[in-house]
Design a protein around this motif. Sequence first.
Motif: not given
Length: 310
Positions: A39-68
């Motif tokens: 997702s976009d971390l604002a409750s909107n699903a990403g275009p390639h989100y499908h139920p049953g998908y999970f990850r423990v790695a961070n969403n890159d939106l966090y990395s983008a903010i960190a770099v900025a």
Amino acid sequence: MIGVIGTGCSAAAVAASPLLSAAGLVMVSPSNTSPVLTSDLASNAGPHYHPGYFRVANNDLYSAIAVADFAYGELGLRRMAAVHDGDPYTTGLVNAFGNAFRDRGGEVVAIAAIDKGETDMTAVLAEFAAAGPDGLFFPLFVAEGSAFAQQARAFDGLREAMLITGDAMLELEFLGEPHSEGIYFAGPEPAQGTSVNIATGKDVAAVLDDFQATYGTTPTSLYWAYTYDATTLLLSAIDSVAVAEGGKLSLDREALRVALTATHGFQGITGVLSCDAFGDCGTGRVNIYYHQDSGITDAAQLPVVYRFSP
């Protein structure tokens, strides 16, 4: 088949996730980071989100903010150029960075795309030099990223530009190259030395001892600990919903998805994991590493110059 640990990269997950989802399975990735998968971390699903998908790695939106934050607030950069290779990981990270950098008052003077396998960066670097950036963000993979870094160092108009890349470049193959020196890397926070995985009761040292005893070496990627946590997270969810009866073990696949989605406060060796409705379970913490010595090829040994925590 009950569940899958993987995939290793976001592009593979874009292909695998819809198939596994349609089959009623779950997958838990230790290293996928593209926002399009969740997702976009604002409750909107990403275009390639499908139920049953999970990850423990961070969403890159966090990395983008960190770099900025780091580029604008710590390095004082105001004009950035960025490059991607069309991959879901590199494209998502570049676009998210551009938005975050502009939000902070910076200017993204150029964004360019290269092809997978491309090693002659002359055209892209000429475009960047003409735009006059004071920093370059190139979250590429090693084959293309190494060529980009080496050529940018020697390109007129870019020799003084700060170079920042992403976690895909935190590999021994690149860190040992002389032109990797002086580059900043945005990557995952290493496993916490005192953290104990709640499912196994083992801390980082104990898991590394087991790894050494089994394989005769130490892990070469920061994501080894995320793989350990992804696996124990999945096994714990299976244990919570599996039913033993009459000498048989049965498991409701939808119940397993519900159990994973309900994960909250799971203590792993990478930190405390809690899953949202779109499968993001990571801590959100990102480190900026500075590589000064190509004799150091273990990413975990690189000095941390900035820490981001949402």
